[in-house]
Design an enzyme around this catalytic site. Sequence first.
Site, PDB file in Angstrom:
ATOM      1  N   HIS A 147       0.843  -1.207   0.000  1.00 19.32           N
ATOM      2  CA  HIS A 147       0.000   0.000   0.000  1.00 19.32           C
ATOM      3  C   HIS A 147       0.875   1.253   0.000  1.00 19.32           C
ATOM      4  O   HIS A 147       0.685   2.154  -0.809  1.00 19.32           O
ATOM      5  CB  HIS A 147      -0.934   0.002   1.207  1.00 19.32           C
ATOM      6  CG  HIS A 147      -1.577   1.331   1.484  1.00 19.32           C
ATOM      7  ND1 HIS A 147      -2.541   1.877   0.658  1.00 19.32           N
ATOM      8  CD2 HIS A 147      -1.369   2.253   2.469  1.00 19.32           C
ATOM      9  CE1 HIS A 147      -2.898   3.065   1.142  1.00 19.32           C
ATOM     10  NE2 HIS A 147      -2.203   3.322   2.233  1.00 19.32           N
ATOM     11  N   ASP A 156       7.009  21.356 -26.554  1.00 20.02           N
ATOM     12  CA  ASP A 156       6.979  20.013 -25.979  1.00 20.02           C
ATOM     13  C   ASP A 156       8.021  19.965 -24.872  1.00 20.02           C
ATOM     14  O   ASP A 156       8.671  20.965 -24.578  1.00 20.02           O
ATOM     15  CB  ASP A 156       7.296  18.942 -27.052  1.00 20.02           C
ATOM     16  CG  ASP A 156       6.715  17.577 -26.676  1.00 20.02           C
ATOM     17  OD1 ASP A 156       6.929  17.131 -25.536  1.00 20.02           O
ATOM     18  OD2 ASP A 156       6.034  16.970 -27.524  1.00 20.02           O
ATOM     19  N   TRP A 184       6.964   0.110   4.043  1.00 13.75           N
ATOM     20  CA  TRP A 184       7.499   0.845   2.880  1.00 13.75           C
ATOM     21  C   TRP A 184       8.878   1.421   3.156  1.00 13.75           C
ATOM     22  O   TRP A 184       9.621   1.745   2.240  1.00 13.75           O
ATOM     23  CB  TRP A 184       6.527   1.937   2.428  1.00 13.75           C
ATOM     24  CG  TRP A 184       6.707   3.260   3.114  1.00 13.75           C
ATOM     25  CD1 TRP A 184       6.122   3.667   4.266  1.00 13.75           C
ATOM     26  CD2 TRP A 184       7.538   4.357   2.689  1.00 13.75           C
ATOM     27  NE1 TRP A 184       6.541   4.926   4.592  1.00 13.75           N
ATOM     28  CE2 TRP A 184       7.406   5.379   3.641  1.00 13.75           C
ATOM     29  CE3 TRP A 184       8.377   4.578   1.602  1.00 13.75           C
ATOM     30  CZ2 TRP A 184       8.072   6.601   3.551  1.00 13.75           C
ATOM     31  CZ3 TRP A 184       9.054   5.795   1.516  1.00 13.75           C
ATOM     32  CH2 TRP A 184       8.887   6.783   2.482  1.00 13.75           C
ATOM     33  N   SER A 237      13.043   5.895 -13.651  1.00 11.76           N
ATOM     34  CA  SER A 237      11.944   6.630 -14.280  1.00 11.76           C
ATOM     35  C   SER A 237      11.827   8.042 -13.699  1.00 11.76           C
ATOM     36  O   SER A 237      11.729   9.021 -14.444  1.00 11.76           O
ATOM     37  CB  SER A 237      10.639   5.856 -14.074  1.00 11.76           C
ATOM     38  OG  SER A 237       9.543   6.658 -14.361  1.00 11.76           O
ATOM     39  N   SER A 238      11.858   8.143 -12.374  1.00  8.79           N
ATOM     40  CA  SER A 238      11.732   9.465 -11.741  1.00  8.79           C
ATOM     41  C   SER A 238      12.885  10.371 -12.129  1.00  8.79           C
ATOM     42  O   SER A 238      12.689  11.565 -12.369  1.00  8.79           O
ATOM     43  CB  SER A 238      11.750   9.335 -10.218  1.00  8.79           C
ATOM     44  OG  SER A 238      10.642   8.641  -9.786  1.00  8.79           O
ATOM     45  N   HIS A 267      13.320  12.075   3.536  1.00  5.58           N
ATOM     46  CA  HIS A 267      12.693  13.344   3.887  1.00  5.58           C
ATOM     47  C   HIS A 267      12.512  14.286   2.693  1.00  5.58           C
ATOM     48  O   HIS A 267      11.417  14.795   2.496  1.00  5.58           O
ATOM     49  CB  HIS A 267      13.304  14.054   5.083  1.00  5.58           C
ATOM     50  CG  HIS A 267      12.269  14.976   5.651  1.00  5.58           C
ATOM     51  ND1 HIS A 267      11.243  14.529   6.436  1.00  5.58           N
ATOM     52  CD2 HIS A 267      12.019  16.270   5.410  1.00  5.58           C
ATOM     53  CE1 HIS A 267      10.411  15.514   6.670  1.00  5.58           C
ATOM     54  NE2 HIS A 267      10.855  16.592   6.067  1.00  5.58           N
ATOM     55  N   GLU A 274      12.029  13.297  -0.162  1.00 12.01           N
ATOM     56  CA  GLU A 274      10.922  12.625  -0.858  1.00 12.01           C
ATOM     57  C   GLU A 274       9.561  13.145  -0.380  1.00 12.01           C
ATOM     58  O   GLU A 274       8.633  13.325  -1.163  1.00 12.01           O
ATOM     59  CB  GLU A 274      11.036  11.118  -0.626  1.00 12.01           C
ATOM     60  CG  GLU A 274       9.826  10.288  -1.027  1.00 12.01           C
ATOM     61  CD  GLU A 274       9.622  10.193  -2.526  1.00 12.01           C
ATOM     62  OE1 GLU A 274      10.558  10.556  -3.269  1.00 12.01           O
ATOM     63  OE2 GLU A 274       8.536   9.789  -2.958  1.00 12.01           O
ATOM     64  N   TYR A 324       8.864  16.092   0.541  1.00  7.75           N
ATOM     65  CA  TYR A 324       8.587  17.383  -0.101  1.00  7.75           C
ATOM     66  C   TYR A 324       8.413  17.239  -1.601  1.00  7.75           C
ATOM     67  O   TYR A 324       7.735  18.066  -2.226  1.00  7.75           O
ATOM     68  CB  TYR A 324       9.674  18.400   0.267  1.00  7.75           C
ATOM     69  CG  TYR A 324       9.644  18.671   1.745  1.00  7.75           C
ATOM     70  CD1 TYR A 324       8.467  19.115   2.336  1.00  7.75           C
ATOM     71  CD2 TYR A 324      10.724  18.423   2.562  1.00  7.75           C
ATOM     72  CE1 TYR A 324       8.384  19.309   3.693  1.00  7.75           C
ATOM     73  CE2 TYR A 324      10.653  18.618   3.928  1.00  7.75           C
ATOM     74  CZ  TYR A 324       9.474  19.058   4.489  1.00  7.75           C
ATOM     75  OH  TYR A 324       9.385  19.243   5.837  1.00  7.75           O
ATOM     76  N   SER A 372      -1.891  27.089  -5.460  1.00  8.25           N
ATOM     77  CA  SER A 372      -1.725  28.535  -5.670  1.00  8.25           C
ATOM     78  C   SER A 372      -2.497  28.998  -6.905  1.00  8.25           C
ATOM     79  O   SER A 372      -3.162  30.035  -6.889  1.00  8.25           O
ATOM     80  CB  SER A 372      -0.242  28.878  -5.836  1.00  8.25           C
ATOM     81  OG  SER A 372       0.479  28.451  -4.717  1.00  8.25           O
ATOM     82  N   HIS A 404      14.862  13.399  12.180  1.00 12.09           N
ATOM     83  CA  HIS A 404      13.661  13.487  13.034  1.00 12.09           C
ATOM     84  C   HIS A 404      12.765  12.261  12.852  1.00 12.09           C
ATOM     85  O   HIS A 404      11.827  12.082  13.603  1.00 12.09           O
ATOM     86  CB  HIS A 404      12.891  14.798  12.802  1.00 12.09           C
ATOM     87  CG  HIS A 404      12.237  14.945  11.476  1.00 12.09           C
ATOM     88  ND1 HIS A 404      12.058  16.141  10.853  1.00 12.09           N
ATOM     89  CD2 HIS A 404      11.704  14.035  10.636  1.00 12.09           C
ATOM     90  CE1 HIS A 404      11.452  15.974   9.701  1.00 12.09           C
ATOM     91  NE2 HIS A 404      11.222  14.700   9.545  1.00 12.09           N
ATOM     92  N   HIS A 405      13.078  11.428  11.856  1.00  9.34           N
ATOM     93  CA  HIS A 405      12.359  10.158  11.721  1.00  9.34           C
ATOM     94  C   HIS A 405      12.951   9.103  12.653  1.00  9.34           C
ATOM     95  O   HIS A 405      12.423   8.006  12.747  1.00  9.34           O
ATOM     96  CB  HIS A 405      12.424   9.649  10.283  1.00  9.34           C
ATOM     97  CG  HIS A 405      11.745  10.562   9.304  1.00  9.34           C
ATOM     98  ND1 HIS A 405      10.419  10.447   8.974  1.00  9.34           N
ATOM     99  CD2 HIS A 405      12.214  11.617   8.594  1.00  9.34           C
ATOM    100  CE1 HIS A 405      10.095  11.381   8.097  1.00  9.34           C
ATOM    101  NE2 HIS A 405      11.167  12.108   7.848  1.00  9.34           N
ATOM    102  N   THR A 418       6.516  27.303   5.494  1.00  7.43           N
ATOM    103  CA  THR A 418       5.201  26.701   5.250  1.00  7.43           C
ATOM    104  C   THR A 418       4.100  27.631   5.738  1.00  7.43           C
ATOM    105  O   THR A 418       3.069  27.801   5.074  1.00  7.43           O
ATOM    106  CB  THR A 418       5.101  25.331   5.951  1.00  7.43           C
ATOM    107  OG1 THR A 418       6.288  24.597   5.688  1.00  7.43           O
ATOM    108  CG2 THR A 418       3.909  24.545   5.436  1.00  7.43           C
ATOM    109  N   LYS A 450       3.412  30.295   3.273  1.00  6.14           N
ATOM    110  CA  LYS A 450       2.575  29.860   2.160  1.00  6.14           C
ATOM    111  C   LYS A 450       1.097  29.851   2.552  1.00  6.14           C
ATOM    112  O   LYS A 450       0.246  30.350   1.817  1.00  6.14           O
ATOM    113  CB  LYS A 450       3.008  28.468   1.673  1.00  6.14           C
ATOM    114  CG  LYS A 450       4.439  28.448   1.167  1.00  6.14           C
ATOM    115  CD  LYS A 450       4.735  27.223   0.353  1.00  6.14           C
ATOM    116  CE  LYS A 450       4.120  27.278  -1.008  1.00  6.14           C
ATOM    117  NZ  LYS A 450       4.805  28.192  -1.922  1.00  6.14           N
ATOM    118  N   ARG A 502       1.477   1.311  15.218  1.00  2.81           N
ATOM    119  CA  ARG A 502       1.143   1.105  13.813  1.00  2.81           C
ATOM    120  C   ARG A 502       1.673  -0.248  13.354  1.00  2.81           C
ATOM    121  O   ARG A 502       2.472  -0.885  14.042  1.00  2.81           O
ATOM    122  CB  ARG A 502       1.734   2.235  12.961  1.00  2.81           C
ATOM    123  CG  ARG A 502       3.229   2.300  13.006  1.00  2.81           C
ATOM    124  CD  ARG A 502       3.767   3.569  12.358  1.00  2.81           C
ATOM    125  NE  ARG A 502       3.791   3.490  10.903  1.00  2.81           N
ATOM    126  CZ  ARG A 502       4.688   4.121  10.123  1.00  2.81           C
ATOM    127  NH1 ARG A 502       5.620   4.884  10.676  1.00  2.81           N
ATOM    128  NH2 ARG A 502       4.655   4.018   8.821  1.00  2.81           N
TER     129      ARG A 502
END
Lengths: 190, 527
Positions: free
Chosen positions: B78, B107, B143, B171-172, B255, B257, B259, B270, B304-305, B330, B333, B452
């Site tokens: 998932h 293009d 994950w 790919s990314s 991390h 990732e 963002y 926006s 922080h993870h 943040t 924004k 979890r």
Amino acid sequence: MNPEAKKTLRRLVIAVPLMFAFGFALVPLYNVFCEVTGINGKVFQSDNAEKLVIEDGRPLGLQFISTNNENMPWTFKPSEDVMTISTGKYYTATFYVKNTTNKTMTAQAVPSVAPSNAAAHLKKLECFCFEQQELKPGEDALLPVRLLVSDELPENIENIILSYTIFDVTEYDDEAVAQHMHEEHHEMEH
Amino acid sequence: MSAVIENHHDDHHHGPAKGLTRWLYTTNHKDIGTLYLWFSFAMFLIGGAMALVIRAELFQPGMQIVEPEFYNQMITLHGLIMIFGGVMPAFVGLANWLVPMMIGAPDMALPRMNNLSFWILPFAFFILLSSLFMDGGAPNFGWTFYAPLSTTYAPPSVTFFIFSVHIMGASSIMGAINVVVTIMNMRAPGVTLMKMPLFVWSWLITAYLLIAVMPVLAGAVTMMLMDIHFGTSFFNAAGGGDPVLFQHIFWFFGHPEVYIMILPAFGIVSHIIETFSRKQLFGYSSMVWAMLSIAILSFVVWAHHMFTVGLPLAAELFFMWATMLIAVPTGVKVFNWVATMFKGSLTFETPMLFAIAFVVLFTIGGLSGLMLAIVPADFQYHDTYFVVAHFHYVLVPGAIFSIMAAVYYWIPKWSGNMYDERLGKLHFWLSFIGVNVTFFPQHFIGLAGMPRRYPDYALQFADWNMVSSVGAFLFGVSQILFLFIVVKTVMGGKKATDQVWEGARGLEWTVASPAPYHTFTTPPKVD
């Protein structure tokens, strides 16, 4: 494509393998960082702790913990659970180890120190964890660790725990691993 | 931004090829954008079905439906499918459709690589999903695939997982390189950097983040591969390695990732808030600087993870303060979005509803993130449902709501037809209620101590889990409605005007609806 775009493309394409290599560079960087800062509870061999020897050190509790990793069947325990020591003096502690199986096995002990900021002040002259142990079926041994705790240990630390986890490395028993462990322990000679 | 279009040069251009090979061989940014979007929708439904297996199992305490081993495979797949198959390809699809049109380019800069970067994705996910049918089952280590769970204790299918991550990464990276080269070199004259639409800015920054961290992820899985098959000991303590090192490398990727999955959403929201407030966006340049600072800070907050792995005090303090610092840009924004709406002539079409919900719910997710940034609090919250609630609030009503908002906002331009406003609003309200009923109670059970990643739980968590499961099924079913609305819009409906929305600004609204197969073959003039 115009030349400017080609230039951007070239830079980005070079950045990708560089970042891939950076990922791998994090491995030695991590070890160096842990050595320099003495964090992560990693203890390295030190050959010249002589200048740290003092007469009137402060008393300190030193506790030993032994753990068997996974299905490691050997008997592995400290001879004494707790020692009262004083800073700036040499002590030798021993761990009893016995191969309880009917085949020859090789083991590697991995040390860790808590609290982690004590690790940098724990100096080991000898440690069984610096090499692998090979025991025949039923064979036993007393493994020594000779250590000194520097008087520069932070004041608030009154107890240090020295923990060893013993791993079965019979399968891993190749030169590469031995070499790796050897290098790591000698990188940190002060 | 206004533009004069000369679109009378179509005589020597051809429309799309016919049949299946059109999609297989296409190098057209609009075709590839469409492929990406449909692919991510398919992955969203597959990953969503897995989420419903999870929520069905958690409907009641005790084991009811699946085996614990299969449950672990579901949570792992998932997460991987939603992140790498759902959110990221959806944003790449939007970038393909919109970036060239927004900057007045014909293009993407590298059309063939564009085709390649899409067409390797289905293979990556075919490999990943096929692991469900292998001996030992699919990856079951979460994950985040922490070593040694993903190395020493992993099922044999982990090797397929590693290769699929390599392909997704390739790919990314190709997608990101394409976006950067396009934006840096193919802007129409007059589209200066500080005149670029914010979606383009957000993707430029995202693309740089991708190029910086996807190779690190590839390095991490390569190290796993070597530990598993070639006898190295990167993460194996017995051989001198360190499992905590894995977490450092993983989160150095992980991390930024996070963002990568939210910056394009900032851009989208926006545009939508600006349009439906019928005002110029408040604080354009501060928006750009905020995104840049968030991107830079994302490289210095990874630990922080891992507050509970035994970091020294100084490191915990540094990562706590650095993390909290991110709240500043943040907050800028969120302030700007609210200030844009302030005294605007607001209307609440479906995209605007999703965008406003984004601002509110993403802010809730951001605030629980601040709570998690507090080291002593994190010692309690770590690995509880509070964390699950936090990252689902920033990802579902954050990233995914922004993608849905984008689809409603731009689908008239893509298809030439207006969607059914009544159904769109129904979809919004069902999703909005569903998402909150699902995830808000998870804050409570997390604070109460439910960990979890377990298929079972203690009795005191039963009530809120049941509520959460009901919400999940409501949210899940309402996405079928979304699929129906999209298909219905593509098939027909009220014709859209070129500008589509009264307050819409930007080059993409100056071309015909539906957008012609080739746009801006001669660059537009921009004042």
